[in-house]
Design an enzyme around this catalytic site. Structure first.
Site, PDB file in Angstrom:
ATOM      1  N   THR A 254       4.178   2.955   5.355  1.00  0.00           N
ATOM      2  CA  THR A 254       2.771   2.547   5.495  1.00  0.00           C
ATOM      3  C   THR A 254       2.119   3.528   6.455  1.00  0.00           C
ATOM      4  OG1 THR A 254       1.288   0.952   6.538  1.00  0.00           O
ATOM      5  CG2 THR A 254       3.573   0.860   7.216  1.00  0.00           C
ATOM      6  N   ILE A 255       0.868   3.811   6.258  1.00  0.00           N
ATOM      7  CA  ILE A 255       0.216   4.764   7.162  1.00  0.00           C
ATOM      8  C   ILE A 255      -0.170   4.114   8.485  1.00  0.00           C
ATOM      9  CG2 ILE A 255      -0.674   6.191   5.277  1.00  0.00           C
ATOM     10  CD1 ILE A 255      -3.463   4.995   5.889  1.00  0.00           C
ATOM     11  N   ASP A 256      -0.160   2.771   8.549  1.00  0.00           N
ATOM     12  CA  ASP A 256      -0.725   2.080   9.708  1.00  0.00           C
ATOM     13  C   ASP A 256       0.154   2.104  10.953  1.00  0.00           C
ATOM     14  OD1 ASP A 256      -2.941   1.472   8.238  1.00  0.00           O
ATOM     15  OD2 ASP A 256      -2.292  -0.527   7.700  1.00  0.00           O
TER      16      ASP A 256
ATOM     17  N   ASP B 103       2.327   0.035  11.863  1.00  0.00           N
ATOM     18  CA  ASP B 103       2.273  -1.290  12.488  1.00  0.00           C
ATOM     19  C   ASP B 103       3.570  -2.075  12.300  1.00  0.00           C
ATOM     20  OD1 ASP B 103       2.026  -1.568   9.794  1.00  0.00           O
ATOM     21  OD2 ASP B 103       0.346  -2.974   9.852  1.00  0.00           O
TER      22      ASP B 103
ATOM     23  N   ARG C  49      -4.828   7.605   2.625  1.00  0.00           N
ATOM     24  CA  ARG C  49      -3.530   7.211   2.082  1.00  0.00           C
ATOM     25  C   ARG C  49      -2.849   8.340   1.309  1.00  0.00           C
ATOM     26  NH1 ARG C  49      -2.162   2.423   2.882  1.00  0.00           N
ATOM     27  NH2 ARG C  49      -3.591   0.659   2.917  1.00  0.00           N
TER      28      ARG C  49
ATOM     29  N   GLY D 160       0.836  -1.204   0.000  1.00  0.00           N
ATOM     30  CA  GLY D 160       0.000   0.000   0.000  1.00  0.00           C
ATOM     31  C   GLY D 160       0.866   1.246   0.000  1.00  0.00           C
TER      32      GLY D 160
ATOM     33  N   ARG E 263       1.188  -5.424  -5.832  1.00  0.00           N
ATOM     34  CA  ARG E 263       1.441  -6.689  -5.150  1.00  0.00           C
ATOM     35  C   ARG E 263       1.732  -7.721  -6.242  1.00  0.00           C
ATOM     36  NH1 ARG E 263      -0.645  -5.262   0.099  1.00  0.00           N
ATOM     37  NH2 ARG E 263      -1.950  -3.465  -0.342  1.00  0.00           N
TER      38      ARG E 263
ATOM     39  N   ARG F 149      -6.047  -2.260  10.075  1.00  0.00           N
ATOM     40  CA  ARG F 149      -6.756  -3.533  10.183  1.00  0.00           C
ATOM     41  C   ARG F 149      -6.413  -4.276  11.475  1.00  0.00           C
ATOM     42  NH1 ARG F 149      -9.895  -5.230   6.250  1.00  0.00           N
ATOM     43  NH2 ARG F 149      -8.858  -3.804   4.842  1.00  0.00           N
TER      44      ARG F 149
ATOM     45  N   MET G  32      -8.520   3.686   9.038  1.00  0.00           N
ATOM     46  CA  MET G  32      -7.720   2.527   8.647  1.00  0.00           C
ATOM     47  C   MET G  32      -6.946   1.943   9.825  1.00  0.00           C
ATOM     48  SD  MET G  32      -6.372   3.130   4.771  1.00  0.00           S
ATOM     49  CE  MET G  32      -7.499   2.748   3.410  1.00  0.00           C
TER      50      MET G  32
ATOM     51  N   GLU H  73     -15.122  11.150  21.593  1.00  0.00           N
ATOM     52  CA  GLU H  73     -15.670  10.749  22.875  1.00  0.00           C
ATOM     53  C   GLU H  73     -15.281   9.307  23.197  1.00  0.00           C
ATOM     54  OE1 GLU H  73     -17.157  12.935  20.950  1.00  0.00           O
ATOM     55  OE2 GLU H  73     -17.131  14.527  22.436  1.00  0.00           O
TER      56      GLU H  73
ATOM     57  N   GLY I 149       5.879  -2.253   3.607  1.00  0.00           N
ATOM     58  CA  GLY I 149       5.498  -2.760   4.919  1.00  0.00           C
ATOM     59  C   GLY I 149       5.928  -4.204   5.132  1.00  0.00           C
ATOM     60  N   ASP I 150       5.234  -4.873   6.025  1.00  0.00           N
ATOM     61  CA  ASP I 150       5.576  -6.237   6.406  1.00  0.00           C
ATOM     62  C   ASP I 150       5.745  -7.185   5.221  1.00  0.00           C
ATOM     63  OD1 ASP I 150       5.914  -6.124   9.058  1.00  0.00           O
ATOM     64  OD2 ASP I 150       4.059  -7.146   9.614  1.00  0.00           O
TER      65      ASP I 150
END
Lengths: 328, 328, 328, 328
Positions: free
Chosen positions: C130-132, C134, C261, C15, C76, C176, C174, C192, C106-107
């Site tokens: 990656t934006i995540d 992670d 993204r 991504g 990919r 996951r 986003m 909140e 990423g991974d």
């Protein structure tokens, strides 16, 4: 009348403005739509003289509609002001088989275009590209709407710090002979006072108004000043004047400068550019020349370049009144 | 004719839109300018019925010109659709000595206002506030210009990822019965295709066009879809349809939704709101009622509320053609 | 140890994320600084297999530091998961005399890189894009900071309309398997409640909390939900659940999706990308391989790719507590 | 140790910065969470002396996390520099039963706080709020990240027009004694050269570097200059110097000024403010005093105020090297 146009040149000239790339894209794609070749002319009349051209097809302008500035670059050309320079330019155009051109720029650009057309009978359509909105024959020039958004966005930021500190800010915006940006962005940003070239407010009235603001409970103030405002003073002199006459105010100055010319164009400017490019090319195809495409009463229309150059884009008097009322 | 108006109420109703706060500010300051009292009515007709009012002077609306939404809040009121509800509303207005009101909203808001005026002869001026631009009698509703900028800004972001991955995106924008946002933001964002309620493109033509795009070398595509487009399919069904008929495409969907309603208003919307507020109040002072203030041919003008409600804001056919040419 | 590296390849995979272009630019310029050739590999491992390369010098990456997405494009590749695919890729790299490579992703990207290195002993450095956020071994992945700003900006807009209408919004962001975006953007946007995969809040607690909010005088509420939150329900099911259990709420849903993204990278991401690119290239020159460049304790450092792939980027527990306190 | 704190005051002082409102909100809500009263002190030490206080509960800070500036306003106080002034301030705090305070500001603010604490043994925690990032004991001051984004955004705009016209721009950014903004925003904006107070580049080297840039094919250049750069010349003198020594360049100047202080805080600054506010209040509750909350190695930590005031926030040498490499 159908002119026999097979190849159209497009160029940007004078100060750049957001939307120029979108207009180039529109010219290129409209040419492609009508199966006409399109050629980009680099650096305005300078590049025209040098024959600095690039062939452009529909795909070569992808991804530019949202980019500020002009990828064809812009320049001011002294050589084009001479007969010899223009002859060279004409020769370069002919050598490249360019039959007509769309020129995107302001007053200076159009004046050059008129002279060139008179000498060589070369078909030309103009698109008004400047942030100043000082062109007769269109309610909006390309880039003006974007510049207004940029200016109010910046003044919103300055307002944050102005009101945190109870300060008075003089903010100078572009518009050497035209107060369009100052007036509209001033109203949009909720400025307490707006100084424009078209109106002589007078310095005493400014001080009076600021005093009244202070009394009415306003703790901070924004005064938007067009570069060429009628007081004859620039923002730094204004600051000194107020410092002297209203020592209780903490006065600051901000000159926005060139940041006003850049940035991704607003939706309005992108759509306007797209519409203007279509009209400019189709008018050339239809045998027209020496017109400027403009937005009049929300519709795309044309004005003779000669009138566009001679006329004056009037300031909106109603909006001056609105501005006064909003400062209540 | 000069009406004897001493206190004016102002309210927002229906879906909120950027610029509503700027319009409220303008109404309040214009009242202050004319030494008239001004009262804010919370939550539209709902708050009117409950007498949920707040006194507003020039200073109470400072710092709101650049805020999205409406600080008076908005709501839809079932009770106001009944005679009893409207009677309560009238009683509340009278109890608070409110002589006239400016109502900011869309079709539903104006329909309610007309009924209310007919029953109680209560002076009303309308200001069109909705992002959809679906109101007759004005070229631009309040919030529309801001929403266009928000949408193109978001599509620019999606384009980044679409072109990094050679993807096709269906992007749904607001406009249940009106394609103004889809058409203008679609052109502004350089969308390959635009599906609007006013035009039936047909699904085969969509597939044809996408295939042509692919052949012509476009590696990614953006299709902007108005909520109520004529294909009768929503974006998820469109995705499935294309997936089935063009398996070579990697198709994604994005529903922009409520983010389109928010955000700091553009300069255009702030100026428009300021101008409309002045006119609405001054028309009430001058004894007018049952008109909507609008922008027509770039000038502030009024249209009878009845016409505003019955008429239809037409889509710009020229722009549909421009859109087709830009997709070349 | 000084490796004899004369030509370095750079690619983006998985991504896309904002800052990838800035990282490519940094790799290219660091190569130029050290008089090493640099080659761009298009479309990740897919383009590597096909030998879809482009020679890049310092000037070819000008003007891209502020552009979202990746101009080398990403994809990919199924073929790269086979031994044959990787052999083709290796052959293509050798044929182009590429000695080492920097892979941005990423991974999944890093896992592929490890296998490739093991089989062909090909020197590789990774940059986490990656934006995540992670990825183990870096406090910030490239694009994460930009995505946070995009998300809070959008939630600010939704807040405008939420509070104008006293509504409850479920906003899906986003992430996951990682709640970094939800937690940080949720705190930044003043949400909140925040639902993340790492914590099981439980639906009853959510309803309790919303009821308490309502009682304490909050008129509108924003609940930020990570894609893979622990409740096991997506935002539309959450809406239904609340509709059923709290009929007094007007509930809306917004799925932010791919807009997260894109966009011009933040200053943080541009600087981080520049720093990471320098380190990746210089480590390759110094004979290192199989490391990922990361930001650890505010300093550029490296982690073995194997650890980066196996490790888990932990959520900030202190921030979960801060979030609870802010919802008071 | 648990102090018997029942009421905490919070104030902002010195130059304002984005994130101050978010920090106030965090202080207020953390107090509410711990059932402690909270009082806002207007206009820094000035308002403290005058007893210009406002009671704040959890709801009174809603909707401010995303607002620039400080709603408590800021000021510099001469009176607080006198013993009498501080005595008045102490009396006002005692009269209002305020037991401790959180002060948000920079060096000057903390120096005042230390003196005050020494004289009256009044518990104080500091939060570093300034865009300059010139405080020892924290990797990031509140507002710094936002200012960096504002500056790169503006330079991106100026780059549009610079590259359309092949111009050289000197852009002055804030940071009187600290080059943090210039260095980071310069790298982020892809500036060709960066002049900071910490390094003496020398004017000849600047000219050399610009000449090299020109030769290497760069058509436009951005030079970012910190207010107090080591050349001892301000941007206007730099312009004159280059004009004289490199007449082939079209040189322009832009002084960004106060716009750098404003704007909605970035997600980073909002989260940082929220974390810092929690820590400051809880440390006061736990009996701590005279510490500044900071971000160290990505974790919230504290530094004695005395050290914070005496220490110096060092510039990142690695980033200077990255900057040089990026200018290749």
């Amino acid at each position: 009348m159908m002119a026999n146009i097979k190849k159209i040149g497009v160029m940007t000239s004078g100060g750049d403005s957001p939307g120029m790339n979108a207009a180039i894209r529109s010219v290129v794609r409209t040419c492609a739509f009508h199966k006409i070749e399109c050629v980009g002319i680099y650096r305005g009349y300078e590049g025209m003289i040098e024959g600095d051209f690039i062939s452009l097809d529909a795909r070569s302008v992808k991804g530019i509609i949202n980019k500020g500035g002009t990828f064809l670059k812009s320049a001011r050309s002294k050589e084009f002001m001479t007969k010899e320079g223009r002859q060279k330019a004409y020769n370069a155009l002919k050598a490249a088989n360019i039959d007509a051109m769309v020129t995107i720029g302001g007053d200076g650009t159009f004046t050059g275009a008129l002279v060139f057309n008179k000498e060589f009978n070369f078909p030309i359509m103009g698109i008004p590209g400047t942030i100043d909105n000082d062109i007769f024959g269109t309610s909006h020039t390309l880039g003006y709407d974007t510049a207004l958004n940029t200016v109010v966005d910046v003044i919103d930021k300055i307002r944050d710090t102005a009101s945190s500190h109870n300060r008075l800010f003089f903010i100078e915006v572009m518009g050497r002979d035209a107060g369009h940006i100052a007036l509209n962005a001033g109203v949009g940003a909720g400025a307490e006072e707006i100084l424009i070239p078209e109106e002589d407010l007078g310095l005493e009235r400014l001080v009076d108004s600021l005093l009244r603001s202070k009394k009415s409970g306003k703790s901070s103030s924004i005064v938007v000043v067009a570069e060429g405002d009628k007081t004859g003073k620039n923002v730094f002199e204004l600051k000194d004047y107020v410092n002297e006459n209203m020592p209780e105010y903490d006065v600051r100055v901000s000159v926005l400068g060139h940041l006003q010319r850049g940035g991704s164009p607003s939706c309005f400017d992108r759509v306007l550019a797209s519409r203007m490019g279509v009209r400019a090319v189709e008018d050339l195809i239809n045998g027209k020349s020496n017109y400027m495409v403009g937005l009049l009463n929300d519709k795309i229309n044309v004005t003779p370049l000669e009138q566009a150059v001679k006329g004056k884009s009037e300031i909106n008097k109603e909006l001056i009144r609105v501005s006064d009322i909003m400062s209540t």
